[in-house]
Enzyme design. Sequence first.
Site: not given
Length: 367
Positions: A54-56, A248, A258-259
């Site tokens: 995960r994570g862009a 992201d 973002n989150k």
Amino acid sequence: MLVQSKPYRTIWPHPEQQEVVQIIDQRLLPHEFVIVDLRTVEDFARAIKEMYVRGAGLIGATAGFGMYAAALHSRDDHFDQDMRDFAATLVATRPTARNLAWAVERQLAALKDLSSSAAKRTRSFAVACEIADEDAAFCKEIGRHGVEIIREISRRKEGAPVNILTHCNAGWLAFVDYGSATAPIYEAQAQGIDLHVWVDETRPWLQGARLTTWELKEQGVPHTLIADNTGGHLMQHGLVDLVLVGTDRTTSCGDVANKIGTYLKALAAFDNKVPFYVALPSSTFDWQICDGVKNIPIEERSGNEVNQVSGLSAAGLTTVTISPNQTRAANYSFDVTPARLVTGLITERGITKADKESILALYPEKR
Ligand code: MRU
């Protein structure tokens, strides 16, 4: 970065079998360190959708290698059609991170003018490795530019620890190496600047509590885990010098997805005059859109992630339910922070204000 003093990336080709790619299963961290082999496009799609990775940046690098798997499994006589179908499977896995479609498009463009499927397979492996290497190199550059912000605060505080608040995990686990928001932190640490990181737990998936704490511990960076709603209080009491997060998808006008919860941190930072910086490689820009609130697709994940929590018990990794049976839960995975709340963007080319003209001055080829 280091895991028990041994350097790792988050994704790499198997050293002996070139058709296999290896990743760290992030669902099990920090309690178990398990390496998983990916072979088929379905393996890659599952790894992205179910958040093994995960994570862009890492989603983009995984999609890059996923397209290599697609090339290996495309039939010679239907190569281009198979590739397009595999591309659609990968792009459908997670909607918000721009890096995913960017990596898939980069692969398709690189193969377009080659005639034989053998040449396309060879090229797609090279492109996947390029995407991964470039991600790591760009994060390193983000660190080189971003450290100047931390150094300036440290100078103003006459060397007292710089307190940085971060949300989610925009560390090396969210990229191939170094991370975006963490790269300036690791660079500051390497340069001997005294600092301390407030880590938002980041409900519901707990990227902060599980991943950011783990990687900061492995690198020896002083940090404190806080419940998500603590940041505003800390800012009111002068305990945060800088908010530093990843993204992201960032629009051409500087709006930042973002989150979930990032927007509230930005509001609190604005109210308390705490600088709010966003770190990103250019692969995260969406050059086609300006208004992020209107146009960035926001992923909605299963309500189970909100109703349940997982952790380590005496019986091993365990999931427990925390709400009454059948509670309906909404799980918006990202939010958008408007550009007006962003002090600056830290990119591989330098630091810019979050507005269209300033961003385009750094990336004139996108005009
Ligand atoms: O749902 P995730 O864990 O993929 O979301 C990650 C984040 O929101 C990070 O903060 C973000 O990717 C920025 S750093 C790449």
